[in-house]
Design a protein around this motif. Sequence first.
Motif, PDB file in Angstrom:
ATOM      1  N   GLN A   1       0.769  -1.320   0.031  1.00 31.99           N
ATOM      2  CA  GLN A   1       0.037   0.058   0.239  1.00 31.99           C
ATOM      3  C   GLN A   1       0.863   1.340   0.169  1.00 31.99           C
ATOM      4  OE1 GLN A   1      -2.087  -0.850   3.533  1.00 31.99           O
ATOM      5  NE2 GLN A   1      -0.876   0.466   4.746  1.00 31.99           N
ATOM      6  N   PRO A   2       0.499   2.465  -0.408  1.00 33.04           N
ATOM      7  CA  PRO A   2       1.009   3.476  -0.405  1.00 33.04           C
ATOM      8  C   PRO A   2       1.854   4.007   0.954  1.00 33.04           C
ATOM      9  CG  PRO A   2      -0.904   3.840  -1.406  1.00 33.04           C
ATOM     10  CD  PRO A   2      -1.132   2.530  -0.823  1.00 33.04           C
ATOM     11  N   ALA A   3       2.852   4.676   0.768  1.00 30.63           N
ATOM     12  CA  ALA A   3       3.450   5.132   2.182  1.00 30.63           C
ATOM     13  C   ALA A   3       2.755   6.283   2.350  1.00 30.63           C
ATOM     14  CB  ALA A   3       4.943   5.355   1.741  1.00 30.63           C
ATOM     15  N   THR A   4       2.835   6.800   3.629  1.00 30.15           N
ATOM     16  CA  THR A   4       2.268   7.973   3.974  1.00 30.15           C
ATOM     17  C   THR A   4       3.092   9.043   4.428  1.00 30.15           C
ATOM     18  OG1 THR A   4       0.506   6.444   5.125  1.00 30.15           O
ATOM     19  CG2 THR A   4       0.641   8.812   5.992  1.00 30.15           C
ATOM     20  N   ASP A   5       2.735  10.400   3.925  1.00 32.17           N
ATOM     21  CA  ASP A   5       3.657  11.505   4.055  1.00 32.17           C
ATOM     22  C   ASP A   5       3.337  11.897   5.526  1.00 32.17           C
ATOM     23  OD1 ASP A   5       3.912  14.536   4.478  1.00 32.17           O
ATOM     24  OD2 ASP A   5       4.464  14.247   2.414  1.00 32.17           O
ATOM     25  N   GLU A   6       4.516  12.009   6.390  1.00 32.16           N
ATOM     26  CA  GLU A   6       4.715  12.198   7.681  1.00 32.16           C
ATOM     27  C   GLU A   6       4.128  13.557   8.054  1.00 32.16           C
ATOM     28  OE1 GLU A   6       8.678  11.907   8.918  1.00 32.16           O
ATOM     29  OE2 GLU A   6       8.726   9.553   8.548  1.00 32.16           O
ATOM     30  N   VAL A   7       4.019  14.432   6.937  1.00 34.16           N
ATOM     31  CA  VAL A   7       3.709  15.906   7.382  1.00 34.16           C
ATOM     32  C   VAL A   7       2.049  15.974   7.143  1.00 34.16           C
ATOM     33  CG1 VAL A   7       3.727  18.449   6.849  1.00 34.16           C
ATOM     34  CG2 VAL A   7       5.891  17.031   7.070  1.00 34.16           C
ATOM     35  N   THR A   8       1.616  15.633   6.178  1.00 34.27           N
ATOM     36  CA  THR A   8       0.133  15.793   5.721  1.00 34.27           C
ATOM     37  C   THR A   8      -0.666  14.542   6.207  1.00 34.27           C
ATOM     38  OG1 THR A   8       0.589  14.834   3.589  1.00 34.27           O
ATOM     39  CG2 THR A   8       0.958  17.236   3.860  1.00 34.27           C
ATOM     40  N   GLY A   9       0.188  13.365   6.318  1.00 32.84           N
ATOM     41  CA  GLY A   9      -0.702  12.099   6.543  1.00 32.84           C
ATOM     42  C   GLY A   9      -1.385  11.561   5.508  1.00 32.84           C
ATOM     43  N   LEU A  10      -1.266  12.018   4.415  1.00 33.42           N
ATOM     44  CA  LEU A  10      -1.886  11.738   3.184  1.00 33.42           C
ATOM     45  C   LEU A  10      -1.038  10.708   2.432  1.00 33.42           C
ATOM     46  CD1 LEU A  10      -3.043  15.099   1.656  1.00 33.42           C
ATOM     47  CD2 LEU A  10      -4.367  13.399   2.976  1.00 33.42           C
ATOM     48  N   PHE A  62      10.815   4.408  -5.359  1.00 31.11           N
ATOM     49  CA  PHE A  62       9.641   4.933  -4.817  1.00 31.11           C
ATOM     50  C   PHE A  62       9.480   4.492  -3.436  1.00 31.11           C
ATOM     51  CE2 PHE A  62       8.631   1.007  -7.199  1.00 31.11           C
ATOM     52  CZ  PHE A  62       7.742   0.315  -6.304  1.00 31.11           C
ATOM     53  N   GLN A  63       8.322   5.041  -2.774  1.00 30.65           N
ATOM     54  CA  GLN A  63       8.134   4.522  -1.241  1.00 30.65           C
ATOM     55  C   GLN A  63       6.794   3.610  -1.374  1.00 30.65           C
ATOM     56  OE1 GLN A  63       8.738   7.411   1.994  1.00 30.65           O
ATOM     57  NE2 GLN A  63       9.280   8.960   0.285  1.00 30.65           N
ATOM     58  N   CYS A  64       6.789   2.693  -0.435  1.00 27.18           N
ATOM     59  CA  CYS A  64       5.507   1.883  -0.269  1.00 27.18           C
ATOM     60  C   CYS A  64       5.667   1.165   1.174  1.00 27.18           C
ATOM     61  CB  CYS A  64       5.223   1.046  -1.476  1.00 27.18           C
ATOM     62  SG  CYS A  64       6.206  -0.596  -1.347  1.00 27.18           S
ATOM     63  N   GLU A  65       4.452   0.994   1.812  1.00 31.94           N
ATOM     64  CA  GLU A  65       4.409   0.109   2.832  1.00 31.94           C
ATOM     65  C   GLU A  65       4.176  -1.513   2.430  1.00 31.94           C
ATOM     66  OE1 GLU A  65       1.676   1.659   5.649  1.00 31.94           O
ATOM     67  OE2 GLU A  65       2.728   3.398   6.070  1.00 31.94           O
TER      68      GLU A  65
END
Length: 535
Positions: free
Chosen positions: A463-472, A492-495
Amino acid sequence: MSPAVVLSLTVIFCAWLLRRLSRIGSRERGLPPGPPTLPLIGNLHQFPMSFAHVKFMEWAQVYGDIISVKLGPQTVVVLSSPSLVRECIDLRSATTSDRPTLHIPKLLYDDNGEMSLARYGPTWKAMRRAARDILSHEACMKHLPIQHAEAGQLMYDLLEHPKEFYTHIYRYSASVIFSVVAGIHCSQFEGSVVEDLDSMLRQLEYILRPGGSPPVDLIPLLKYIPSRWALWKTKAKEVRAVQEKLFFGILDHCVDRIKREKRNDCFLEYVLDHQSHYGLDYRQMAYLGGTLFMAGADTTAVFLRWFIACMVTYPDIQKRAQQEVDEVIGLDKSPVLDDIEKLPYLRAIIKEVHRFRPITPTAVPHSATADERVGDFLIPKGATIFMNVWAIYHHEDYFDNPELFNPERYIRSEHGAKPGVDTTGLRDDLMFGGGRRICPGSHLASNSIFLNTMDFLWAFKFQPATDEVTGLPIPIDLNSYNGALIGSPTPFQCEIIPRSEAKAGMIREQFAAASPTFELFEQHTSLQDKPDDGA
């Protein structure tokens, strides 16, 4: 001779010379159409230095599925339909299986040092025969234990350190080919021949990149510039030295293992035993192994990265594939290779990843050793021939919405094409090349792809990684990739999350159970800190 006669002869000669020069770069009669040319340079000012497949496809949409491009006096022909590839590359491989003569590869490998770029001739045939013998479909079956074990370590690495998935995937892909070819298992990236190989390939990319050297092939006089004033010659010499240390060091290591009676039945041991049969000298054997290392490490890794990127971007497709895997595999065991035949939707996803983002968008170029006529057009002797795999797989005449990632197209049709379309030549393995130059390691690569895609979907949620600032969620740009011969996605980043604690436990158990398999192979550290005599 009177001054008037001399003047007349001079004028005639100059007119003749100007006429000859004006023809350089122009499209000769009978060549396929293409973009307008300029005197002397032809289309050199338009030729793409990166993302060549995109420009080639744009030209094909204007001038047709077979086009010609002039680079000074040289001719390049680009094929953008499956039927043309079949006719020119597959059916006429006797005269279209050569490679272009390029100055920088010759500095690196001499005339026949590296199989994928070697000229079509006896040495290449001997190398090809040896590679085919050990990498045939039947021969690859005996490599499955190490591929299963390596896939088990990859799952364990993703479980324990998911953020480093780019490196884990590369370690896996390279270690498989090192195990099969040289009997060497690399349990980690750092301090291993995998790291050595990756470092060398990055240096190789630097010198082969657009602009990494002047246009020596178009201006042959440049090759005579002394090395002290030609940085590209110095860089080529440095890369060649690194390659020879790595490739000869590994072959020396195999020779030493044989002497110590510690064989593990790898490819290079087999070639050493049958050296007289194949007629290869020591250098050719070392570079045969090196060719397989270079080709095998990057290509499988690139596919698996694209696969993950697509699964993150299309969660509904990932979910449907996981449902299929769960129904077929069950909950109490992990996948094995035979399971792939019972997973039609996953096979469709694999085909769609190959189509959507082909590993080699233009394949490795061929060269013609004789004139060939294709319909009304001439492919002249010496012409460089590109298979535009990207254009074929994104051809609107064959595929609905080709820019959309849609595995369903391969459920409806064997080759994913529109209903009623003539699919002659539309192979699912075009990314592996064609004719006599088709990649001999395609069976090994396909087995790795089958095993790992099943394992990934069985074990993890992507699943997509989450932006630490916006949480999006951080989206992945599927149009962001390098423009080189191998089209690797931009990092790219992902979880990567285990689907259950039970599966996480099974991954750990499976990795522990692989130890006896790994013990059959040597654990090899970097050759860079070792003496020049290798082992």
